[in-house]
Each structure stands twice: as C-alpha cells, then as structure tokens.
Design a protein around this motif. Sequence first.
Motif, PDB file in Angstrom:
ATOM      1  N   UNK A  24      12.805 -39.690  14.097  1.00  0.00           N
ATOM      2  CA  UNK A  24      12.682 -38.275  13.693  1.00  0.00           C
ATOM      3  C   UNK A  24      13.266 -37.202  14.207  1.00  0.00           C
ATOM      4  N   UNK A  25      14.751 -37.712  15.022  1.00  0.00           N
ATOM      5  CA  UNK A  25      15.903 -36.644  15.402  1.00  0.00           C
ATOM      6  C   UNK A  25      16.677 -36.381  13.727  1.00  0.00           C
ATOM      7  N   UNK A  26      16.694 -37.924  12.815  1.00  0.00           N
ATOM      8  CA  UNK A  26      17.620 -37.929  11.606  1.00  0.00           C
ATOM      9  C   UNK A  26      17.017 -37.283  10.619  1.00  0.00           C
ATOM     10  N   UNK A  27      15.155 -37.129  10.569  1.00  0.00           N
ATOM     11  CA  UNK A  27      14.758 -36.316   9.710  1.00  0.00           C
ATOM     12  C   UNK A  27      14.984 -34.417   9.657  1.00  0.00           C
ATOM     13  N   UNK A  28      14.891 -34.757  11.414  1.00  0.00           N
ATOM     14  CA  UNK A  28      14.910 -33.194  12.097  1.00  0.00           C
ATOM     15  C   UNK A  28      16.483 -32.364  11.492  1.00  0.00           C
ATOM     16  N   UNK A  29      17.649 -33.723  11.607  1.00  0.00           N
ATOM     17  CA  UNK A  29      18.819 -33.112  11.798  1.00  0.00           C
ATOM     18  C   UNK A  29      19.208 -32.657  10.055  1.00  0.00           C
ATOM     19  N   UNK A  30      18.280 -33.349   9.143  1.00  0.00           N
ATOM     20  CA  UNK A  30      18.634 -33.219   7.857  1.00  0.00           C
ATOM     21  C   UNK A  30      18.035 -32.027   6.992  1.00  0.00           C
ATOM     22  N   UNK A  31      16.834 -31.830   8.045  1.00  0.00           N
ATOM     23  CA  UNK A  31      16.714 -30.683   7.532  1.00  0.00           C
ATOM     24  C   UNK A  31      16.473 -29.609   7.526  1.00  0.00           C
ATOM     25  N   UNK A  32      17.390 -29.438   9.522  1.00  0.00           N
ATOM     26  CA  UNK A  32      18.292 -28.458   9.412  1.00  0.00           C
ATOM     27  C   UNK A  32      19.550 -28.577   9.039  1.00  0.00           C
ATOM     28  N   UNK A  33      20.291 -29.293   8.645  1.00  0.00           N
ATOM     29  CA  UNK A  33      21.145 -28.639   8.009  1.00  0.00           C
ATOM     30  C   UNK A  33      21.551 -28.371   6.521  1.00  0.00           C
ATOM     31  N   UNK A  34      19.966 -28.820   5.586  1.00  0.00           N
ATOM     32  CA  UNK A  34      19.907 -28.885   5.197  1.00  0.00           C
ATOM     33  C   UNK A  34      19.576 -27.001   4.625  1.00  0.00           C
ATOM     34  N   UNK A  35      18.753 -25.978   5.513  1.00  0.00           N
ATOM     35  CA  UNK A  35      18.029 -25.098   5.620  1.00  0.00           C
ATOM     36  C   UNK A  35      19.843 -24.521   5.890  1.00  0.00           C
ATOM     37  N   UNK A  36      20.935 -25.042   6.750  1.00  0.00           N
ATOM     38  CA  UNK A  36      22.269 -24.103   7.226  1.00  0.00           C
ATOM     39  C   UNK A  36      22.718 -24.388   6.058  1.00  0.00           C
ATOM     40  N   UNK A  37      22.925 -25.432   5.510  1.00  0.00           N
ATOM     41  CA  UNK A  37      24.175 -25.027   4.265  1.00  0.00           C
ATOM     42  C   UNK A  37      23.093 -24.165   3.228  1.00  0.00           C
ATOM     43  N   UNK A  38      22.688 -23.604   3.331  1.00  0.00           N
ATOM     44  CA  UNK A  38      21.728 -22.757   1.974  1.00  0.00           C
ATOM     45  C   UNK A  38      21.814 -21.828   2.934  1.00  0.00           C
ATOM     46  N   UNK A  39      22.052 -21.374   4.110  1.00  0.00           N
ATOM     47  CA  UNK A  39      22.084 -19.912   4.869  1.00  0.00           C
ATOM     48  C   UNK A  39      23.987 -19.346   5.053  1.00  0.00           C
TER      49      UNK A  39
END
Length: 149
Positions: A24-39
Amino acid sequence: MSERDLESFERWLEPLIEKLSPGERRQLARQIARENRISQRERIKAQRNPDGSAYQPRSALRGQSGSIRRKAMFSKLRSARYLTMSAGPDAAVVRFMGRVASIARVHQLGLRDRVAPGGPTVRYPQRELLGFSRADRERIRDNLIDHLT
C-alpha cells in the motif's frame, strides 16, 4: 518550503504511513510521485518558484543573427525523459536524470558554472526547479487521507 516546514510535515505523515502495508505504501508513493512530477512540470512551464514568485529572467543572450532568444527556459528539462520519478515502500522521488541534473542543480542552488565548455564562468540566479508549494503539500495530504479512507 523551509526545511523546518518540511520536517513538521514529515512528522505529521510518518505515523499515518507506518500503518500501511509495504504494498500500500508503494502504491501511495507511486501516485504521489506521479502527481508531484506533473505539478513540478507545470510549475517549470509557468516559470514559477514553489513560493509563486516568477523566475528571474535570463540575461539577453544573443544568437548568431544578433536577435535575443525569447524561448521559455527549461523546456527540455521538464520532459519525462529528464524529469523522472521512482517510488518504493519508503520513498517517492522526483528528480532530474543525466547531464541535465547538473544543469538543474546549478539553477536550483544559484551556483557558478561555465556557459559553454571553455567559455566564461557565470553565477546563475537561483531558480527553484523542484520544491513543494503549499498546493503540493495539500495534495499529498489529501491523497494520504483518501488512501486511508
């Protein structure tokens, strides 16, 4: 974002994240990293620092024909080829890769560097390419809350 703000944000997040399984942490981290890269990409495109201030414009660089270049800075740096993300159970990372990482570091920290190999050395103004804005922190918080509920 100051280092003190980032530390308090980490202290707030840490107990909540520890309750998640590594998957779950890996999935959450991936989602946060993706959105942060877009930002980060959108902020670089808008030529803005994390605090909302505009980048200091570059000095008038003259091309061979004598005209001043007016293209936006860092247009290639913000591409997915150079602005990469990685995520694991313990971290979400957005960073620059390859040769552009040193170029980004010079601008991020406002260091001195050569304009061209063998060329003059110049102190570049600080332009924060990567960093957390208030909206980024709120989005991370919201993602965490959504993931926990």
